[in-house]
Write a protein that holds these residues in place. Structure first.
Motif, mmCIF file in Angstrom:
data_model
loop_
_atom_site.group_PDB
_atom_site.id
_atom_site.type_symbol
_atom_site.label_atom_id
_atom_site.label_comp_id
_atom_site.label_asym_id
_atom_site.label_seq_id
_atom_site.Cartn_x
_atom_site.Cartn_y
_atom_site.Cartn_z
ATOM 1 N N ALA A 36 15.251 -2.382 -2.688
ATOM 2 C CA ALA A 36 13.755 -2.363 -1.836
ATOM 3 C C ALA A 36 12.873 -3.064 -2.832
ATOM 4 N N ILE A 37 13.023 -2.195 -3.950
ATOM 5 C CA ILE A 37 11.816 -2.550 -5.046
ATOM 6 C C ILE A 37 11.705 -4.004 -5.533
ATOM 7 N N ALA A 38 13.211 -4.487 -5.582
ATOM 8 C CA ALA A 38 13.149 -5.906 -5.856
ATOM 9 C C ALA A 38 12.583 -6.901 -4.899
ATOM 10 N N LEU A 39 12.720 -6.486 -3.607
ATOM 11 C CA LEU A 39 12.037 -7.299 -2.853
ATOM 12 C C LEU A 39 10.574 -7.028 -2.548
ATOM 13 N N ARG A 40 10.317 -6.117 -2.879
ATOM 14 C CA ARG A 40 8.767 -5.885 -2.721
ATOM 15 C C ARG A 40 7.842 -6.628 -3.805
ATOM 16 N N SER A 41 8.698 -6.555 -5.163
ATOM 17 C CA SER A 41 7.900 -7.422 -6.316
ATOM 18 C C SER A 41 8.114 -8.721 -5.909
ATOM 19 N N PHE A 42 9.059 -9.196 -5.232
ATOM 20 C CA PHE A 42 9.381 -10.371 -4.879
ATOM 21 C C PHE A 42 8.208 -10.921 -3.755
ATOM 22 N N GLY A 43 7.881 -10.074 -2.803
ATOM 23 C CA GLY A 43 6.995 -10.313 -1.798
ATOM 24 C C GLY A 43 5.582 -10.465 -2.562
ATOM 25 N N LYS A 89 14.971 3.001 5.973
ATOM 26 C CA LYS A 89 16.531 3.284 5.934
ATOM 27 C C LYS A 89 16.869 4.384 5.093
ATOM 28 N N LEU A 90 16.377 4.262 4.016
ATOM 29 C CA LEU A 90 16.876 5.202 2.820
ATOM 30 C C LEU A 90 16.041 6.453 2.909
ATOM 31 N N GLN A 91 14.934 6.303 3.681
ATOM 32 C CA GLN A 91 14.081 7.522 3.819
ATOM 33 C C GLN A 91 13.404 8.160 2.338
ATOM 34 N N SER A 92 12.772 7.041 1.810
ATOM 35 C CA SER A 92 12.142 7.149 0.533
ATOM 36 C C SER A 92 10.409 7.004 0.745
ATOM 37 N N PRO A 93 9.774 8.245 1.039
ATOM 38 C CA PRO A 93 8.399 7.901 1.279
ATOM 39 C C PRO A 93 7.596 7.249 0.369
ATOM 40 N N SER A 94 7.843 7.389 -1.114
ATOM 41 C CA SER A 94 7.092 6.471 -2.237
ATOM 42 C C SER A 94 7.341 5.285 -1.993
ATOM 43 N N GLU A 95 8.374 4.736 -1.742
ATOM 44 C CA GLU A 95 8.695 3.326 -1.635
ATOM 45 C C GLU A 95 8.322 2.736 -0.220
ATOM 46 N N SER A 108 5.473 3.680 1.184
ATOM 47 C CA SER A 108 4.071 3.716 0.855
ATOM 48 C C SER A 108 3.970 2.538 0.084
ATOM 49 N N ALA A 109 4.411 2.365 -1.036
ATOM 50 C CA ALA A 109 4.380 1.146 -2.059
ATOM 51 C C ALA A 109 4.389 -0.290 -1.038
ATOM 52 N N THR A 110 5.524 -0.292 -0.220
ATOM 53 C CA THR A 110 5.803 -1.526 0.490
ATOM 54 C C THR A 110 4.611 -1.572 1.455
ATOM 55 N N LEU A 111 4.147 -0.587 2.179
ATOM 56 C CA LEU A 111 3.025 -0.762 3.209
ATOM 57 C C LEU A 111 1.798 -1.417 2.347
ATOM 58 N N LEU A 112 1.751 -0.784 1.256
ATOM 59 C CA LEU A 112 0.394 -1.361 0.449
ATOM 60 C C LEU A 112 0.652 -2.936 0.311
ATOM 61 N N SER A 113 1.714 -3.219 -0.075
ATOM 62 C CA SER A 113 1.884 -4.549 -0.638
ATOM 63 C C SER A 113 1.612 -5.531 0.986
ATOM 64 N N LEU A 114 2.069 -5.007 2.021
ATOM 65 C CA LEU A 114 2.018 -5.654 3.061
ATOM 66 C C LEU A 114 0.583 -5.777 3.618
ATOM 67 N N GLY A 115 -0.151 -4.840 3.310
ATOM 68 C CA GLY A 115 -1.560 -4.682 3.588
ATOM 69 C C GLY A 115 -2.323 -5.794 2.749
ATOM 70 N N ASN A 116 -1.836 -6.078 1.338
ATOM 71 C CA ASN A 116 -2.580 -7.088 0.549
ATOM 72 C C ASN A 116 -1.985 -8.457 1.021
ATOM 73 N N THR A 117 -1.053 -8.635 1.508
ATOM 74 C CA THR A 117 -0.696 -10.058 1.906
ATOM 75 C C THR A 117 -1.375 -10.214 3.342
ATOM 76 N N TYR A 151 -2.897 -0.179 5.088
ATOM 77 C CA TYR A 151 -3.205 0.653 4.497
ATOM 78 C C TYR A 151 -3.470 2.223 4.678
ATOM 79 N N GLU A 152 -3.766 2.318 5.949
ATOM 80 C CA GLU A 152 -3.873 3.818 6.453
ATOM 81 C C GLU A 152 -2.474 4.231 6.502
ATOM 82 N N GLU A 153 -1.626 3.539 6.881
ATOM 83 C CA GLU A 153 -0.126 4.114 6.945
ATOM 84 C C GLU A 153 0.267 4.588 5.459
ATOM 85 N N ALA A 154 0.142 3.592 4.609
ATOM 86 C CA ALA A 154 0.465 3.902 3.209
ATOM 87 C C ALA A 154 -0.280 5.172 2.642
#
Length: 922
Positions: free
Chosen positions: A230-237, A262-268, A270-279, A324-327
């Motif tokens: 998940a982190i690798a895909l986020r970094s790529f995005g 799917k893995l129920q990781s709140p921190s990840e 949130s981090a991906t929602l932040l990236s989605l917001g940036n895009t 961003y609000e979801e993040a």
């Protein structure tokens, strides 16, 4: 906990009580009581089958020390950092007593991680250094050793990145990846490569970061869904977003989010929602209307701009705000919440939602005051201060006051100094200088800006340094020190040349756009260079300044093209236009019109003349642009011929009339224009000489150059002509857009085939991306003629050529055309794009045309500024190719003769004027 396990723990509780009672009666110290208790507990846990994870994967140690590490990990994860320090120090002491070097190194590296989180940077550095020294001197070269060394290097890299020592961090993570490879730890390798890409991004090496992550994809495909994946895909995005591939970025980030959920990781999550917001934010920015003109005269590095928001932009901004609000609600750390809220605040400012922005800024201010210092926190503080300045400007509110904002910036600088974070020091000092400049305290603004610049230069942070070179130049300019201002602006431009590969994504913490934070540097310098000297004897402009101003304009145009494609454009060594004019074509002159705030300047290069000529037209930019906007509009309306002539006559009086005497004296036949601003939207052929009742095309052959440089210019008659002819004539509907039938395209292609005996054709269903690719791979064509719908835009994702099955975007088309250069060094001699047009309402749409022309590597590109009747186009193309068969006719002259024939048959400029030749005119 199950009933069975609960009963087990009750048994353990009573058993331990009896043990402790026995031990107390024997006078064991508290320290030993604790060790015995932990040892017994660990043994029972082991019997029960409960694993005891630690920060680092490590086994074969005494259980009491290992359990202390595990306890420290849990305290760290729950935010009980001070308690974690105590426990990990105890673990370090225990490992030391046991003479367990690997265990001690592991505990120290984890202790460093906690110190870092507390902002105790020197202690963090001390702990990680001690850990690495133990490992380097260790004689135990087992697999456990390699794993611990790799994990320690990982932690060191994170520490170095937070301290702004990005190159050191990159080196640590490279060592870590190599060490994981020795240990056969595939997940560890993946993690280190992800970290390497983070460091490359921080260094501005976005394309390198993309390559790193693309090479990682085969490894990820073999891995099951995991947080590392998940982190690798986020970094790529994130990297795809930075290099401008926004739609692919969005898709990759959605994959990352789905795995995190799917893995129920709140921190990840949130981090991906932040990236989605940036895009989504970047997608919104890419839709910004280019209809409004911008005056760059008073821009500074920290200026605030309020632009109209288009409907398309609004949709993406609202989507970003939701992400961003979801993040924020999902984030597990205060700093992650603040980062998302800061980005949300920037959207509220764009949308001019002032009351909501005030409310959110109050929340951010409270949270910022509570987080420990770090590199990320320092940048967040500076970013927040700048947003507050913009909010104050827009609302005239005094909450917080300028003094309070200055204190925030001063505090961030102080914190950065305490942790030796020189990048944050450089950025914070310059931002503070910008705040003083905003409040007209010029003396302190200059002092702080100079100090910030010194720090940035000392650490070779060019992406920060150019901002303060620019700001210092601006300060000196308003003080009347023109010489000092020119020197600093020149240094800023030189720094930007050095950073040329990633101009758009400089300083990603703030995400300035090219037009806001790059272009003004060039334009303000040109304005300074073209100011007349105030000497008593003369008010002329020196040749040195004229030549420098012309060079700066060239550099700006090249920077625009690089920004358009998000990478360097010209790969081949180009030749200066001056050399062509002086040595090859002595009947050509080059004209450089430059639109400045208070005047329009013309620089003229004549053949074999060492000095440049210069003319100034006292017209304000808003008046010039008003005329050009009307002319551009009327040119697309066939019944406005009188209005076109009236307006184009005014432009003729600015650009040509002052030069006529010199042009006639030198017997000039061809005019080469290096156009600026809105002039690029006007075909120079249509400029009207009212006195002689002639259009410019009736007097001169005309060509456009994207800059002062050409790709090895040579005449088309000196090469053997073979052509690839392609087109689509049928009505098509692709990607939600409808394209009308072009019934005369077939006629056009047939006429061209007769003019170019050696040719290949891709027509309608045969004109696909794969067929085009295969054909260009097969033969190095000298002429590529494409007759189909197409559009040029300032957005590369909206610049396309229509094939039978898809819209071939600028980058894909560019890559296909460049395949021909793989076979030999010669470029395509002539690229013709028939039936294409510039996007209406986009003032910078010709950037897409120039981008394709330059990046395709073609010596010359012939295209249209607007789509015209395909019957007249077929007529024009037939005449153009007929003229090219004449060995004495240049491409520019062939275009002129074809246009004059159309002008004779169709008086309306709408039909004959849109054809423009870009690049080599020979």
């Amino acid at each position: 906990m199950t009933k069975k396990r609960f009963r087990f723990f009750l048994v353990v509780h009573h058993f331990l009580k009896s043990i402790i009672g026995t031990c107390k009666s024997r006078f064991y110290s508290k320290k030993w009581l604790r060790r015995i208790t932990i040892a017994v507990l660990a043994t029972l846990l082991s019997i029960w089958g409960i694993s005891v994870p630690a920060f680092s994967q490590f086994t074969q140690t005494q259980p009491n020390a290992q359990l202390l590490v595990e306890q420290g990990r849990k305290l760290y994860e729950t935010g009980q950092l001070s308690e974690a320090v105590i426990i990990l120090q105890q673990a370090t002491d225990t490992f030391n007593l046991q003479k367990d070097e690997l265990g001690k190194a592991m505990a120290l590296s984890n202790l460093s991680l906690v110190f870092k989180q507390l902002g105790q940077w020197k202690k963090a550095e001390g702990a990680i250094t001690q850990s690495l020294n133990l490992l380097k001197n260790s004689q135990l070269k087992t697999q456990n050793f390699a794993i611990i060394l790799a994990q320690t290097l990982d932690i060191q890299g994170n520490l170095q990145l937070e301290l702004g020592r990005t190159e050191q961090a990159l080196d640590s993570w490279k060592q870590s990846a190599n060490t994981y490879a020795q240990a056969g730890d595939e997940v560890g390798i993946i993690r280190s490569l992800i970290n390497q890409s983070m460091a490359e991004q921080a260094l501005g090496l976005y394309h390198q970061a993309r390559t790193t992550l693309e090479e990682l994809q085969p490894r990820l495909e073999q891995q099951p869904d995991s947080l590392v994946k998940a982190i690798a895909l986020r970094s790529f995005g994130d990297v795809l977003q930075l290099v401008g591939d926004l739609e692919p970025s969005f898709k990759v980030l959605q994959q990352s989010r789905d795995i995190a959920k799917k893995l129920q990781s709140p921190s990840e999550i949130s981090a991906t929602l932040l990236s989605l917001g940036n895009t989504a934010l970047a997608l919104g920015n890419s839709q910004i209307s280019q209809q409004n003109s911008i005056s760059f005269e008073n821009y500074t590095p920290l200026h605030c701009i309020n632009r109209p928001v288009s409907t398309e932009s609004l949709k993406f901004y609202q989507q970003a705000a939701q992400f961003y609000e979801e993040a924020v609600t999902t984030a597990t750390s205060p700093l992650s919440q603040i980062q998302a809220q800061l980005n949300h605040l920037s959207i509220l400012l764009k949308l001019q939602q002032w009351s909501q922005a005030k409310k959110l800024s109050s929340e951010i201010q409270v949270k910022l005051a509570k987080i420990p210092p770090s590199h990320t926190a320092n940048y967040a503080q500076i970013n927040f201060a700048q947003n507050l300045v913009c909010l104050k400007q827009a609302t005239n509110a005094d909450i917080p006051s300028s003094k309070e904002i200055a204190q925030m910036l001063a505090t961030s600088v102080q914190q950065a100094r305490s942790m030796d974070d020189e990048r944050s020091v450089a950025y914070g000092l310059g931002a503070l200088g910008g705040l003083y400049l905003e409040n007209q305290d010029i003396s302190n603004a200059q002092k702080l800006t100079q100090e910030a610049l010194m720090v940035a230069q000392a650490i070779k942070a060019g992406d920060i340094g150019y901002l303060w070179q620019w700001q210092l130049g601006y300060i000196l300019r308003i003080q009347g020190d023109v010489t000092g201002a020119i020197a600093n602006y020149t240094e800023a431009v030189n720094t930007l040349k050095y950073l040329r590969n990633d101009l758009i994504t400089l300083n990603p913490d703030v995400q300035f756009s090219f037009r806001d934070n790059i272009e003004p540097v060039y334009r303000q310098l040109v304005d300074l260079l073209l100011q007349p000297s105030s000497t008593v004897s003369s008010k002329s402009i020196s040749q040195k300044n004229l030549k420098q101003a012309r060079g700066i304009l060239e550099t700006l145009q090249l920077a625009e093209l690089e920004n358009f494609f998000r990478e360097a454009c010209l790969k081949a060594v180009p030749e200066q236009i001056d050399e062509v004019v002086d040595k090859t074509d002595g009947t050509a002159a080059v004209i450089y019109p430059i639109i400045l705030a208070d005047h329009l300047d013309i620089i003229l290069k004549l053949p074999n003349q060492t000095e440049l000529s210069h003319y100034t037209i006292n017209k304000k930019s808003r008046d010039v642009e008003s005329i050009l906007e009307k002319l551009q509009k009327y040119l697309r309306e066939p019944d406005r011929i009188n209005d076109v002539n009236k307006l184009s006559q005014q432009v003729y009086s600015w650009l040509i009339q002052p030069l006529e005497t010199e042009l006639e004296r030198m017997n000039i036949k061809t005019l080469v224009f290096v156009l600026d601003g809105d002039l690029r939207n006007i075909p120079m052929a249509v400029l009207y000489d009212r006195e002689h009742q002639k259009y410019l095309i009736q007097k001169y052959a005309i060509s456009l150059a994207p800059g002062l440089q050409l790709i090895e210019p040579k005449s088309l008659q000196k090469v053997e002509i073979n052509g690839l002819i392609a087109g689509v004539s049928e009505q098509r509907k692709i990607e939600g857009r409808s394209f009308a039938k072009l019934k005369n395209v077939e006629v056009e292609l047939q006429q061209i085939q007769s003019a170019i005996p050696r040719n290949a054709e891709l027509f309608n269903q045969a004109f696909t991306k794969i067929n085009l690719q295969n054909q260009i791979k097969k033969i190095p064509y000298t002429v590529v003629h494409i007759a189909t719908h197409g559009e040029f835009s300032s957005n590369p994702n909206k610049t396309f050529i229509l094939t039978w099955e898809q819209l071939l975007k600028a980058k894909d088309f560019d890559n296909l055309i460049r395949l021909s250069g793989q076979r030999e060094s010669s470029a395509i001699e002539l690229l013709v794009l028939s039936a294409c047009e510039t996007a209406q309402g986009d003032k910078r749409a010709t950037l897409g045309l120039a981008g394709i022309a330059v990046r395709a590597g073609a010596r010359s590109t012939l295209a249209t500024l607007w789509a015209v009747d395909d019957k007249s186009t077929a007529q024009f193309m037939s005449k153009f190719y007929q003229e090219l068969e004449n060995s004495k006719v240049t491409k520019a002259e062939a275009v002129r003769r074809a246009q004059i024939q159309l002008l004779t048959d169709y008086e309306i400029p709408y039909l004959w004027a849109p054809y423009i030749l870009v690049g080599n005119w020979l």
